[in-house]
Design a protein around this motif. Structure first.
Motif, PDB file in Angstrom:
ATOM      1  N   SER A  10     -50.984 -18.919   5.796  1.00 40.83           N
ATOM      2  CA  SER A  10     -51.009 -20.284   5.295  1.00 40.83           C
ATOM      3  C   SER A  10     -50.336 -20.314   3.934  1.00 40.83           C
ATOM      4  CB  SER A  10     -52.464 -20.751   5.176  1.00 40.83           C
ATOM      5  OG  SER A  10     -52.547 -22.035   4.629  1.00 40.83           O
ATOM      6  N   GLY A  11     -49.454 -21.286   3.759  1.00 35.90           N
ATOM      7  CA  GLY A  11     -48.783 -21.395   2.473  1.00 35.90           C
ATOM      8  C   GLY A  11     -47.882 -22.605   2.428  1.00 35.90           C
ATOM      9  N   PRO A  12     -47.260 -22.822   1.301  1.00 38.93           N
ATOM     10  CA  PRO A  12     -46.410 -23.994   1.155  1.00 38.93           C
ATOM     11  C   PRO A  12     -45.130 -23.894   1.979  1.00 38.93           C
ATOM     12  CG  PRO A  12     -46.258 -22.606  -0.800  1.00 38.93           C
ATOM     13  CD  PRO A  12     -47.309 -22.010   0.091  1.00 38.93           C
ATOM     14  N   VAL A  13     -44.751 -25.031   2.564  1.00 41.71           N
ATOM     15  CA  VAL A  13     -43.479 -25.158   3.279  1.00 41.71           C
ATOM     16  C   VAL A  13     -42.773 -26.424   2.799  1.00 41.71           C
ATOM     17  CG1 VAL A  13     -42.321 -25.409   5.512  1.00 41.71           C
ATOM     18  CG2 VAL A  13     -44.312 -23.920   5.314  1.00 41.71           C
ATOM     19  N   SER A  14     -43.489 -27.548   2.856  1.00 46.38           N
ATOM     20  CA  SER A  14     -42.917 -28.833   2.430  1.00 46.38           C
ATOM     21  C   SER A  14     -42.494 -28.750   0.967  1.00 46.38           C
ATOM     22  CB  SER A  14     -43.938 -29.958   2.591  1.00 46.38           C
ATOM     23  OG  SER A  14     -44.287 -30.113   3.937  1.00 46.38           O
ATOM     24  N   GLY A  15     -41.330 -29.282   0.701  1.00 40.61           N
ATOM     25  CA  GLY A  15     -40.837 -29.295  -0.672  1.00 40.61           C
ATOM     26  C   GLY A  15     -40.127 -28.026  -1.086  1.00 40.61           C
ATOM     27  N   LEU A  16     -40.153 -27.006  -0.239  1.00 40.93           N
ATOM     28  CA  LEU A  16     -39.440 -25.761  -0.542  1.00 40.93           C
ATOM     29  C   LEU A  16     -38.144 -25.721   0.245  1.00 40.93           C
ATOM     30  CD1 LEU A  16     -42.218 -23.016  -0.270  1.00 40.93           C
ATOM     31  CD2 LEU A  16     -41.401 -24.156  -2.324  1.00 40.93           C
ATOM     32  N   ASP A  17     -37.203 -24.945  -0.245  1.00 40.80           N
ATOM     33  CA  ASP A  17     -36.029 -24.651   0.561  1.00 40.80           C
ATOM     34  C   ASP A  17     -36.527 -23.906   1.796  1.00 40.80           C
ATOM     35  OD1 ASP A  17     -32.950 -24.254   0.735  1.00 40.80           O
ATOM     36  OD2 ASP A  17     -33.818 -22.262   1.091  1.00 40.80           O
ATOM     37  N   TYR A  18     -36.094 -24.334   2.974  1.00 42.14           N
ATOM     38  CA  TYR A  18     -36.605 -23.762   4.216  1.00 42.14           C
ATOM     39  C   TYR A  18     -36.385 -22.251   4.278  1.00 42.14           C
ATOM     40  CZ  TYR A  18     -37.683 -23.169   9.131  1.00 42.14           C
ATOM     41  OH  TYR A  18     -38.240 -22.744  10.311  1.00 42.14           O
ATOM     42  N   VAL A  19     -35.238 -21.788   3.839  1.00 45.43           N
ATOM     43  CA  VAL A  19     -34.955 -20.342   3.865  1.00 45.43           C
ATOM     44  C   VAL A  19     -35.940 -19.596   2.973  1.00 45.43           C
ATOM     45  CG1 VAL A  19     -33.246 -18.565   3.297  1.00 45.43           C
ATOM     46  CG2 VAL A  19     -32.532 -20.640   4.493  1.00 45.43           C
ATOM     47  N   ASP A  20     -36.246 -20.159   1.809  1.00 41.82           N
ATOM     48  CA  ASP A  20     -37.216 -19.514   0.918  1.00 41.82           C
ATOM     49  C   ASP A  20     -38.593 -19.432   1.576  1.00 41.82           C
ATOM     50  OD1 ASP A  20     -35.264 -19.228  -1.016  1.00 41.82           O
ATOM     51  OD2 ASP A  20     -35.907 -20.995  -2.171  1.00 41.82           O
ATOM     52  N   ALA A  21     -38.985 -20.493   2.287  1.00 35.77           N
ATOM     53  CA  ALA A  21     -40.274 -20.493   2.982  1.00 35.77           C
ATOM     54  C   ALA A  21     -40.286 -19.419   4.070  1.00 35.77           C
ATOM     55  CB  ALA A  21     -40.565 -21.871   3.573  1.00 35.77           C
ATOM     56  N   VAL A  22     -39.210 -19.326   4.835  1.00 31.51           N
ATOM     57  CA  VAL A  22     -39.124 -18.321   5.901  1.00 31.51           C
ATOM     58  C   VAL A  22     -39.212 -16.916   5.306  1.00 31.51           C
ATOM     59  CG1 VAL A  22     -37.609 -17.314   7.665  1.00 31.51           C
ATOM     60  CG2 VAL A  22     -37.886 -19.805   7.527  1.00 31.51           C
ATOM     61  N   VAL A  23     -38.505 -16.670   4.231  1.00 32.99           N
ATOM     62  CA  VAL A  23     -38.534 -15.346   3.580  1.00 32.99           C
ATOM     63  C   VAL A  23     -39.959 -15.015   3.119  1.00 32.99           C
ATOM     64  CG1 VAL A  23     -37.753 -14.072   1.531  1.00 32.99           C
ATOM     65  CG2 VAL A  23     -36.097 -15.325   2.928  1.00 32.99           C
ATOM     66  N   ALA A  24     -40.637 -15.979   2.522  1.00 31.94           N
ATOM     67  CA  ALA A  24     -41.999 -15.744   2.038  1.00 31.94           C
ATOM     68  C   ALA A  24     -42.953 -15.434   3.195  1.00 31.94           C
ATOM     69  CB  ALA A  24     -42.499 -16.952   1.253  1.00 31.94           C
ATOM     70  N   PHE A  25     -42.897 -16.234   4.252  1.00 32.34           N
ATOM     71  CA  PHE A  25     -43.799 -16.012   5.387  1.00 32.34           C
ATOM     72  C   PHE A  25     -43.486 -14.707   6.107  1.00 32.34           C
ATOM     73  CE2 PHE A  25     -45.031 -20.419   4.838  1.00 32.34           C
ATOM     74  CZ  PHE A  25     -46.360 -20.418   5.245  1.00 32.34           C
ATOM     75  N   HIS A  26     -42.218 -14.373   6.258  1.00 30.08           N
ATOM     76  CA  HIS A  26     -41.870 -13.128   6.949  1.00 30.08           C
ATOM     77  C   HIS A  26     -42.221 -11.900   6.118  1.00 30.08           C
ATOM     78  CE1 HIS A  26     -39.268 -14.652  10.472  1.00 30.08           C
ATOM     79  NE2 HIS A  26     -40.261 -15.458  10.214  1.00 30.08           N
TER      80      HIS A  26
END
Length: 122
Positions: A10-26
């Motif tokens: 669980s973490g932030p996605v909305s408002g972030l660059d999508y690639v940055d969100a994917v990198v964080a979750f992966h």
């Protein structure tokens, strides 16, 4: 035989660059796998990128509240949460969605930790 441990990220996605969100979750996924989680729910992999916030939250809350039947000797079973742990990524406190996921997890008896408490993340 050891039980397969399952984590819900669980973490932030909305408002972030999508690639940055994917990198964080992966990155969190790799860490959870390294420390022994056999199944990890990764929202950026399971929710369509073009989903509205409401659609994404419905998908995640539905997943988080899934139950399994714990089969005990004698055939009796009790419903237990499918996930053993909710793992919050850095920045979760500023995310309405991640905050809601954590509240739901706590309400249904799923322990919650921050990724850093598991030795990963920032």
């Amino acid at each position: 035989m050891s039980k397969c441990r399952r984590a819900f990220l669980s973490g932030p996605v909305s408002g972030l660059d999508y690639v940055d969100a994917v990198v964080a979750f992966h990155g969190a996924l790799r860490w959870c796998a390294k420390i022994g989680f056999g199944e990890v729910f990764v929202p950026v992999d399971e929710v369509p990128r073009d989903a509205t916030h409401a659609e994404a939250m419905r998908r995640c809350i539905r997943e988080l509240t899934e139950y399994d039947v714990a089969i005990r000797e004698g055939g009796c079973g009790d419903p237990v949460p499918h996930y053993d742990l909710l793992v919050s990524l850095p920045g979760w406190e500023a995310s309405d969605g991640a905050t809601l996921e954590r509240q739901v997890a706590e309400a249904v008896g799923i322990p919650c930790v921050e990724l850093g408490e598991l030795g990963g993340g920032e």
